[in-house]
Design a protein around this motif. Structure first.
Motif, PDB file in Angstrom:
ATOM      1  N   GLN A  99       0.802  -1.219   0.000  1.00 47.88           N
ATOM      2  CA  GLN A  99       0.000   0.000   0.000  1.00 47.88           C
ATOM      3  C   GLN A  99       0.838   1.275   0.000  1.00 47.88           C
ATOM      4  O   GLN A  99       0.293   2.374  -0.097  1.00 47.88           O
ATOM      5  N   ALA A 100       2.132   1.150   0.099  1.00 46.93           N
ATOM      6  CA  ALA A 100       2.994   2.326   0.250  1.00 46.93           C
ATOM      7  C   ALA A 100       2.874   3.271  -0.937  1.00 46.93           C
ATOM      8  O   ALA A 100       2.898   2.850  -2.096  1.00 46.93           O
ATOM      9  N   ASP A 101       2.744   4.545  -0.639  1.00 46.22           N
ATOM     10  CA  ASP A 101       2.852   5.598  -1.644  1.00 46.22           C
ATOM     11  C   ASP A 101       4.305   6.059  -1.582  1.00 46.22           C
ATOM     12  O   ASP A 101       4.693   6.825  -0.706  1.00 46.22           O
ATOM     13  N   TRP A 102       5.118   5.553  -2.484  1.00 50.95           N
ATOM     14  CA  TRP A 102       6.562   5.753  -2.384  1.00 50.95           C
ATOM     15  C   TRP A 102       6.968   7.219  -2.537  1.00 50.95           C
ATOM     16  O   TRP A 102       7.938   7.665  -1.940  1.00 50.95           O
ATOM     17  N   GLN A 142      14.986  -3.800   1.513  1.00 53.13           N
ATOM     18  CA  GLN A 142      15.236  -5.040   2.258  1.00 53.13           C
ATOM     19  C   GLN A 142      13.956  -5.561   2.896  1.00 53.13           C
ATOM     20  O   GLN A 142      13.691  -6.767   2.897  1.00 53.13           O
ATOM     21  N   ASP A 143      13.166  -4.629   3.465  1.00 54.65           N
ATOM     22  CA  ASP A 143      11.912  -5.036   4.103  1.00 54.65           C
ATOM     23  C   ASP A 143      10.963  -5.666   3.082  1.00 54.65           C
ATOM     24  O   ASP A 143      10.375  -6.735   3.329  1.00 54.65           O
ATOM     25  N   CYS A 144      10.808  -4.994   1.940  1.00 51.23           N
ATOM     26  CA  CYS A 144       9.819  -5.427   0.961  1.00 51.23           C
ATOM     27  C   CYS A 144      10.300  -6.621   0.129  1.00 51.23           C
ATOM     28  O   CYS A 144       9.484  -7.368  -0.423  1.00 51.23           O
ATOM     29  N   ALA A 145      11.629  -6.802   0.052  1.00 48.75           N
ATOM     30  CA  ALA A 145      12.157  -7.952  -0.698  1.00 48.75           C
ATOM     31  C   ALA A 145      11.713  -9.260  -0.064  1.00 48.75           C
ATOM     32  O   ALA A 145      11.565 -10.278  -0.756  1.00 48.75           O
ATOM     33  N   LYS A 146      11.474  -9.236   1.254  1.00 50.18           N
ATOM     34  CA  LYS A 146      11.009 -10.432   1.949  1.00 50.18           C
ATOM     35  C   LYS A 146       9.635 -10.863   1.439  1.00 50.18           C
ATOM     36  O   LYS A 146       9.238 -12.025   1.594  1.00 50.18           O
ATOM     37  N   HIS A 147       8.914  -9.918   0.817  1.00 49.10           N
ATOM     38  CA  HIS A 147       7.560 -10.196   0.321  1.00 49.10           C
ATOM     39  C   HIS A 147       7.514 -10.097  -1.207  1.00 49.10           C
ATOM     40  O   HIS A 147       6.427  -9.971  -1.787  1.00 49.10           O
ATOM     41  N   GLN A 148       8.679 -10.142  -1.847  1.00 51.80           N
ATOM     42  CA  GLN A 148       8.805 -10.059  -3.299  1.00 51.80           C
ATOM     43  C   GLN A 148       8.149  -8.783  -3.851  1.00 51.80           C
ATOM     44  O   GLN A 148       7.485  -8.776  -4.902  1.00 51.80           O
ATOM     45  N   ILE A 149       8.364  -7.680  -3.141  1.00 51.21           N
ATOM     46  CA  ILE A 149       7.831  -6.386  -3.573  1.00 51.21           C
ATOM     47  C   ILE A 149       9.005  -5.419  -3.734  1.00 51.21           C
ATOM     48  O   ILE A 149       9.888  -5.361  -2.881  1.00 51.21           O
ATOM     49  N   VAL A 150       9.002  -4.684  -4.844  1.00 47.86           N
ATOM     50  CA  VAL A 150      10.098  -3.753  -5.131  1.00 47.86           C
ATOM     51  C   VAL A 150       9.594  -2.318  -5.028  1.00 47.86           C
ATOM     52  O   VAL A 150       8.655  -1.938  -5.734  1.00 47.86           O
ATOM     53  N   PRO A 151      10.170  -1.496  -4.151  1.00 49.48           N
ATOM     54  CA  PRO A 151       9.770  -0.091  -4.043  1.00 49.48           C
ATOM     55  C   PRO A 151      10.042   0.648  -5.351  1.00 49.48           C
ATOM     56  O   PRO A 151      10.958   0.296  -6.106  1.00 49.48           O
ATOM     57  N   ASP A 152       9.248   1.681  -5.601  1.00 52.53           N
ATOM     58  CA  ASP A 152       9.430   2.497  -6.801  1.00 52.53           C
ATOM     59  C   ASP A 152      10.469   3.576  -6.488  1.00 52.53           C
ATOM     60  O   ASP A 152      10.166   4.597  -5.861  1.00 52.53           O
ATOM     61  N   LEU A 153      11.706   3.338  -6.925  1.00 47.22           N
ATOM     62  CA  LEU A 153      12.814   4.240  -6.613  1.00 47.22           C
ATOM     63  C   LEU A 153      12.587   5.631  -7.184  1.00 47.22           C
ATOM     64  O   LEU A 153      12.852   6.644  -6.506  1.00 47.22           O
ATOM     65  N   ALA A 154      12.102   5.715  -8.407  1.00 47.89           N
ATOM     66  CA  ALA A 154      11.914   7.022  -9.045  1.00 47.89           C
ATOM     67  C   ALA A 154      10.907   7.868  -8.279  1.00 47.89           C
ATOM     68  O   ALA A 154      11.132   9.071  -8.051  1.00 47.89           O
ATOM     69  N   LEU A 155       9.795   7.248  -7.864  1.00 45.81           N
ATOM     70  CA  LEU A 155       8.785   7.985  -7.110  1.00 45.81           C
ATOM     71  C   LEU A 155       9.322   8.409  -5.745  1.00 45.81           C
ATOM     72  O   LEU A 155       9.084   9.527  -5.277  1.00 45.81           O
ATOM     73  N   TYR A 156      10.048   7.494  -5.119  1.00 46.59           N
ATOM     74  CA  TYR A 156      10.620   7.824  -3.806  1.00 46.59           C
ATOM     75  C   TYR A 156      11.566   9.013  -3.921  1.00 46.59           C
ATOM     76  O   TYR A 156      11.519   9.947  -3.111  1.00 46.59           O
ATOM     77  N   GLN A 157      12.446   8.976  -4.900  1.00 46.71           N
ATOM     78  CA  GLN A 157      13.417  10.050  -5.069  1.00 46.71           C
ATOM     79  C   GLN A 157      12.736  11.376  -5.399  1.00 46.71           C
ATOM     80  O   GLN A 157      13.177  12.431  -4.928  1.00 46.71           O
ATOM     81  N   ARG A 158      11.675  11.313  -6.202  1.00 52.34           N
ATOM     82  CA  ARG A 158      10.937  12.541  -6.519  1.00 52.34           C
ATOM     83  C   ARG A 158      10.328  13.144  -5.260  1.00 52.34           C
ATOM     84  O   ARG A 158      10.439  14.341  -5.011  1.00 52.34           O
ATOM     85  N   GLY A 159       9.715  12.296  -4.449  1.00 49.07           N
ATOM     86  CA  GLY A 159       9.129  12.782  -3.198  1.00 49.07           C
ATOM     87  C   GLY A 159      10.192  13.298  -2.244  1.00 49.07           C
ATOM     88  O   GLY A 159       9.994  14.312  -1.565  1.00 49.07           O
ATOM     89  N   HIS A 160      11.324  12.618  -2.206  1.00 46.90           N
ATOM     90  CA  HIS A 160      12.415  13.038  -1.316  1.00 46.90           C
ATOM     91  C   HIS A 160      12.916  14.427  -1.699  1.00 46.90           C
ATOM     92  O   HIS A 160      13.148  15.284  -0.824  1.00 46.90           O
ATOM     93  N   ARG A 161      13.068  14.677  -3.001  1.00 48.61           N
ATOM     94  CA  ARG A 161      13.500  16.010  -3.453  1.00 48.61           C
ATOM     95  C   ARG A 161      12.489  17.079  -3.061  1.00 48.61           C
ATOM     96  O   ARG A 161      12.857  18.192  -2.658  1.00 48.61           O
TER      97      ARG A 161
END
Length: 209
Positions: A31-34, A56-75
């Protein structure tokens, strides 16, 4: 998503992470909004490398965070974090800066951060001095009680002249210790007044932050 909405959702995610949840569960990964999670980390001045923990947390559940969205939000979050006024508050709270701001934004942030940090350190010194003064007073009162008790023994019955002389010497030593405590107290009070004066001056000088 509007900035207002992102702020509200960021508060939710920040509260989630600060509430003691050290890892993301499967549902949280799903459900994460990255972008909003990245924004929340940016607003808090956290390193963008934090995404590695989520990976690492989500890899345990075979889920990959959206790096591009995360980085956009971080900026976007850093645009709020990397401000002089925020740097000042960050420094005043004694928090550690992780070097997340860049260029002119970092110059602005550090201008406030350094000012707030100076005041924080002075306040820490003032608190330590206050604790030393409190301990000084307790030691002085303890000596006063000891002197009273030994004086009662010295003038009471059941002591030889030698015993009274020994008590007299001990009382004299305690009075010397009291005098030393009073000298130290004067020094501590002078030190505390100086620290408090510096704090007020700096607060006034940096009040525009």
């Amino acid at each position: 998503m509007s900035e207002k909405t992102m702020r509200l959702v960021a508060v939710f995610f920040t509260g989630l992470l600060l509430s003691g949840c050290a890892t993301l569960s499967k549902d949280e990964c799903l459900q994460a909004d990255w972008q909003t999670l990245g924004y929340a980390d940016g607003v808090q001045g956290r390193s963008p490398a934090r995404i590695d923990t989520y990976r690492q947390d989500c890899a345990k559940h075979q889920i990959v965070p959206d790096l591009a969205l995360y980085q956009r939000g971080h900026r976007q979050g850093l645009q709020l974090f990397c401000r002089t006024s925020n740097g000042y508050e960050f420094g005043r709270k004694g928090q550690s800066y992780q070097g997340v701001c860049q260029g002119e934004a970092e110059v602005d942030f550090l201008l406030g951060f350094d000012a707030g940090r100076r005041i924080f350190l002075l306040e820490q010194q003032a608190q330590q001095t206050e604790r030393s003064l409190a301990q000084n007073e307790r030691d002085h009162q303890q000596l006063a009680q000891t002197i009273t008790e030994k004086e009662a023994l010295m003038f009471g019955d059941g002591h030889t002249p030698e015993g009274r002389q020994q008590l007299y010497r001990e009382i004299s030593q305690h009075r010397q210790q009291q005098a030393e405590l009073l000298r130290t107290r004067t020094q501590l009070e002078y030190q505390l007044a100086g620290l408090q004066h510096q704090i007020v001056e700096l607060e006034q000088a940096f009040s525009f932050y």
